[in-house]
Design a protein around this motif. Structure first.
Motif, mmCIF file in Angstrom:
data_model
loop_
_atom_site.group_PDB
_atom_site.id
_atom_site.type_symbol
_atom_site.label_atom_id
_atom_site.label_comp_id
_atom_site.label_asym_id
_atom_site.label_seq_id
_atom_site.Cartn_x
_atom_site.Cartn_y
_atom_site.Cartn_z
ATOM 1 N N GLY A 131 17.111 54.248 5.352
ATOM 2 C CA GLY A 131 17.762 54.761 6.539
ATOM 3 C C GLY A 131 17.544 53.349 7.472
ATOM 4 O O GLY A 131 18.460 53.468 8.486
ATOM 5 N N ALA A 132 16.387 52.859 7.641
ATOM 6 C CA ALA A 132 15.854 52.042 8.534
ATOM 7 C C ALA A 132 17.001 50.720 8.454
ATOM 8 O O ALA A 132 17.537 50.197 9.482
ATOM 9 N N ASP A 133 17.552 50.386 7.349
ATOM 10 C CA ASP A 133 18.094 49.330 7.004
ATOM 11 C C ASP A 133 19.839 49.548 7.391
ATOM 12 O O ASP A 133 20.162 48.749 8.308
ATOM 13 N N ALA A 134 19.851 50.832 7.547
ATOM 14 C CA ALA A 134 21.248 51.426 8.074
ATOM 15 C C ALA A 134 21.236 51.203 9.744
ATOM 16 O O ALA A 134 22.275 50.969 10.251
ATOM 17 N N VAL A 135 20.226 51.803 10.039
ATOM 18 C CA VAL A 135 19.927 51.833 11.769
ATOM 19 C C VAL A 135 20.333 50.286 12.159
ATOM 20 O O VAL A 135 20.679 50.047 13.239
ATOM 21 N N GLU A 136 19.486 49.494 11.535
ATOM 22 C CA GLU A 136 19.459 47.871 11.897
ATOM 23 C C GLU A 136 21.032 47.472 11.892
ATOM 24 O O GLU A 136 21.455 46.700 13.073
ATOM 25 N N ALA A 137 21.784 47.705 10.881
ATOM 26 C CA ALA A 137 22.914 47.384 10.838
ATOM 27 C C ALA A 137 23.997 48.047 12.074
ATOM 28 O O ALA A 137 24.894 47.603 12.575
ATOM 29 N N ALA A 138 23.559 49.439 12.422
ATOM 30 C CA ALA A 138 24.294 50.068 13.280
ATOM 31 C C ALA A 138 24.153 49.391 14.547
ATOM 32 O O ALA A 138 24.907 49.074 15.555
ATOM 33 N N LEU A 139 22.842 48.902 15.113
ATOM 34 C CA LEU A 139 22.432 48.423 16.093
ATOM 35 C C LEU A 139 23.140 46.878 16.267
ATOM 36 O O LEU A 139 23.644 46.689 17.255
ATOM 37 N N LYS A 140 23.100 45.988 15.140
ATOM 38 C CA LYS A 140 23.807 45.030 15.309
ATOM 39 C C LYS A 140 25.432 45.103 15.677
ATOM 40 O O LYS A 140 26.006 44.439 16.399
ATOM 41 N N LEU A 141 25.993 46.086 14.747
ATOM 42 C CA LEU A 141 27.438 46.310 15.211
ATOM 43 C C LEU A 141 27.834 46.456 16.506
ATOM 44 O O LEU A 141 28.838 46.243 16.986
ATOM 45 N N ALA A 142 26.933 47.392 17.131
ATOM 46 C CA ALA A 142 27.307 48.028 18.433
ATOM 47 C C ALA A 142 27.245 46.681 19.449
ATOM 48 O O ALA A 142 27.836 46.600 20.436
ATOM 49 N N PRO A 302 17.614 55.338 -4.229
ATOM 50 C CA PRO A 302 17.934 54.706 -2.701
ATOM 51 C C PRO A 302 19.334 54.463 -2.264
ATOM 52 O O PRO A 302 19.803 53.497 -3.111
ATOM 53 N N LEU A 303 19.759 54.750 -1.233
ATOM 54 C CA LEU A 303 20.921 54.440 -0.803
ATOM 55 C C LEU A 303 21.059 54.911 0.811
ATOM 56 O O LEU A 303 20.705 55.729 1.273
ATOM 57 N N ALA A 304 21.877 53.752 1.632
ATOM 58 C CA ALA A 304 22.195 54.026 2.942
ATOM 59 C C ALA A 304 23.367 53.605 3.243
ATOM 60 O O ALA A 304 24.041 52.618 2.742
ATOM 61 N N VAL A 305 24.192 54.336 4.067
ATOM 62 C CA VAL A 305 25.482 54.009 4.235
ATOM 63 C C VAL A 305 25.981 54.365 5.725
ATOM 64 O O VAL A 305 25.145 55.304 6.394
ATOM 65 N N LEU A 306 26.725 53.468 6.372
ATOM 66 C CA LEU A 306 27.298 53.737 7.739
ATOM 67 C C LEU A 306 28.730 54.398 7.786
ATOM 68 O O LEU A 306 29.177 54.006 6.834
ATOM 69 N N GLY A 307 28.923 55.366 8.341
ATOM 70 C CA GLY A 307 30.278 55.852 8.521
ATOM 71 C C GLY A 307 30.704 55.331 9.787
ATOM 72 O O GLY A 307 30.172 55.500 10.994
ATOM 73 N N ILE A 308 31.711 54.205 10.001
ATOM 74 C CA ILE A 308 32.242 53.529 11.431
ATOM 75 C C ILE A 308 33.352 54.049 11.576
ATOM 76 O O ILE A 308 34.356 53.931 10.779
ATOM 77 N N LYS A 309 33.557 54.290 13.016
ATOM 78 C CA LYS A 309 35.028 54.406 13.383
ATOM 79 C C LYS A 309 35.768 53.241 13.071
ATOM 80 O O LYS A 309 34.977 52.080 13.687
ATOM 81 N N LYS A 310 36.957 53.327 12.617
ATOM 82 C CA LYS A 310 37.508 52.012 12.371
ATOM 83 C C LYS A 310 37.790 50.964 13.326
ATOM 84 O O LYS A 310 37.651 49.821 13.230
ATOM 85 N N GLN A 311 37.812 51.461 14.567
ATOM 86 C CA GLN A 311 38.222 50.588 15.649
ATOM 87 C C GLN A 311 36.978 49.648 16.247
ATOM 88 O O GLN A 311 37.141 48.737 16.790
#
Length: 461
Positions: A131-142, A302-311
């Motif tokens: 989950g922490a890996d996914a959080v890192e990705a979410a912060l970077k993407l934002a 072990p699996l982590a996924v982001l659901g991202i609004k396409k825009q």
């Protein structure tokens, strides 16, 4: 033959010392001081099935931790085991980076179908396995999408132990020895119906916190630059099982939309039926910009996924990777878990069980005032342990008793019941059992828990 020999030798080694203490001593030799759970739950696990764990001394425990919520279907569910076997015999590689397979295609399609609007506005990003890996990705993407650098998080929030995730986590203890945290993280108070951070309490406290957030974003003299993202849990887990009030969460969604701030909802622990809905944010009827998913989404693997609004999918190829983002076994067990939850209406069952169990605990609370507050949603419940003989604060809340909470966790373990602690001072006993737990097994929980209270020297009124 080699596989059989390895299996037999491993079992033989385990049978040499059927003793918890021996295994724990060896673990202390092998592993870093960072290990945590063995200090609170001092046993070595031999096998597990459903909600039951058996240690190497053949003691049985009712497991109300379930891998910190990872094991939605409990231990070794036959459908989960069969899905693993199907992959092993299919010829699929176990590891595919981000290359697709028919299995990944099916998993992705199904996961999207249970996101808001059947996932039509979302795409998926497979990250590293935690989950922490996914959080890192979410912060970077934002940050990449908005071009801004700051993030708003909330007191009591937990988002992981990697560098960025730890920076947006409320707990100060793991931060003490780490200098140079990710900059520009602004913490704000999270509503708490038992311990209002503004000292107001009740609906008035929620309204004040709602106004406070909106005013901070709108106030040109707030001193806080417009953030790239707001990250929060719709039900705080490690922070003490605090559900977000619907009005507050809806206003945060409205304000972030108005200001072009991405709303990241961390559903790592609360997602996939845990709170009585597939996602905890559904209680407020909102749609996040980014949904962080792990734990139960992998069906125990072990699996982590982001659901991202396409825009908001501003990534360029290869700008965020993770070697184990193609875990085929986890996609198989994850798909099996999601299908079982949906096909059997498990969230509805969980919602009903949660209300029933909170009612039973409220009855117990009348006999044992040390149970200061019972809260949560579905099968994500918390019991805050307090000092009822000391003076309450002006809101009527008694001082937290972390020491008694720790003792109760120990007595529960001695009575064959596994619970976790959390919240401030570790004063909240937390329930995260398998979502398939039966009412009869919950009755066993209640019996074991009350016996632990008695063993701790707490006499009923």
């Amino acid at each position: 033959m080699m596989t059989d020999k390895v299996r037999i030798d491993t079992l033989g080694a385990n049978s040499l010392n059927q003793n918890n203490e021996t295994y724990l001593a060896r673990q202390a030799e092998f592993e870093s001081n960072v290990r945590s759970y063995p200090r609170k739950l001092p046993f070595a696990i031999a096998k597990a099935l459903g909600v039951w764990i058996t240690d190497v001394e053949n003691n049985q425990y009712l497991d109300c931790l379930a891998g910190a919520g990872t094991l939605a279907l409990g231990h070794n569910h036959p459908d989960i085991l069969q899905s693993i076997q199907n992959v092993i015999t299919s010829g699929l590689p176990l590891h595919t980076l981000d290359l697709t397979t028919p299995l990944k295609d099916k998993f992705s399609d199904y996961l999207l179908s249970i996101l808001p609007g059947q996932g039509k506005e979302y795409c998926l990003q497979f990250t590293g396995p935690s989950g922490a890996d996914a959080v890192e990705a979410a912060l970077k993407l934002a940050k990449k999408y908005t071009g801004r650098t700051s993030v708003i998080s909330f007191s009591g929030g937990y988002h992981g132990m990697t560098h960025g995730a730890l920076a947006v986590t409320g707990n100060l203890s793991p931060k003490e020895a780490v200098n140079g945290m990710m900059p520009e993280v602004q913490f704000m108070p999270y509503p708490h119906l038992y311990r209002c951070p503004l000292g107001i309490g009740g609906d008035a406290g929620v309204k004040a916190l709602t106004y406070y957030f909106e005013n901070l974003i709108n106030d040109v003299e707030s001193g806080v630059r417009k953030p790239a993202a707001v990250i929060l849990e719709a039900v705080q887990g490690e922070g003490g099982v605090n559900p977000a009030p619907v009005e507050w969460l809806q206003r945060i969604r409205k304000v972030t939309q108005e200001h072009g701030i991405l709303l990241i909802i961390d559903e790592v622990q609360a997602g996939f039926g845990r709170t009585g809905k597939l996602f905890a944010f559904e209680h407020a009827g909102i749609e996040p910009d980014i949904i962080v998913m792990s734990k139960a989404v992998g069906g125990g693997l072990p699996l982590a996924v982001l659901g991202i609004k396409k825009q908001f999918d501003a990534w360029e190829p290869g700008h965020h990777t993770g070697t184990f983002r193609g875990n085929q076994l986890a996609m198989a067990t994850g798909l099996t878990t999601l299908q079982h939850l949906k096909d059997n209406n498990i969230p509805e069952k969980v919602a009903a069980q949660g209300e029933w169990l909170k009612g039973k605990l409220a009855e117990m609370q009348k006999r044992y005032p040390v149970l200061g507050n019972v809260r949560g949603l579905g099968l994500m419940l918390g019991i805050e342990i307090v000092k009822p003989n000391e003076a309450p604060d002006h809101m009527g809340s008694y001082p937290a008793d972390g020491a008694l909470s720790a003792l109760l966790q120990k007595k529960c373990f001695e009575n064959g019941l596994i619970l976790e602690r959390g919240g401030r001072h570790g004063a909240v006993l937390r329930l995260l059992p398998s979502l398939l737990i039966t009412n009869a097994e919950l009755e066993i929980f209640l019996d074991k828990f009350e016996n632990a209270l008695l063993c701790a020297g707490i006499k009923p009124l």
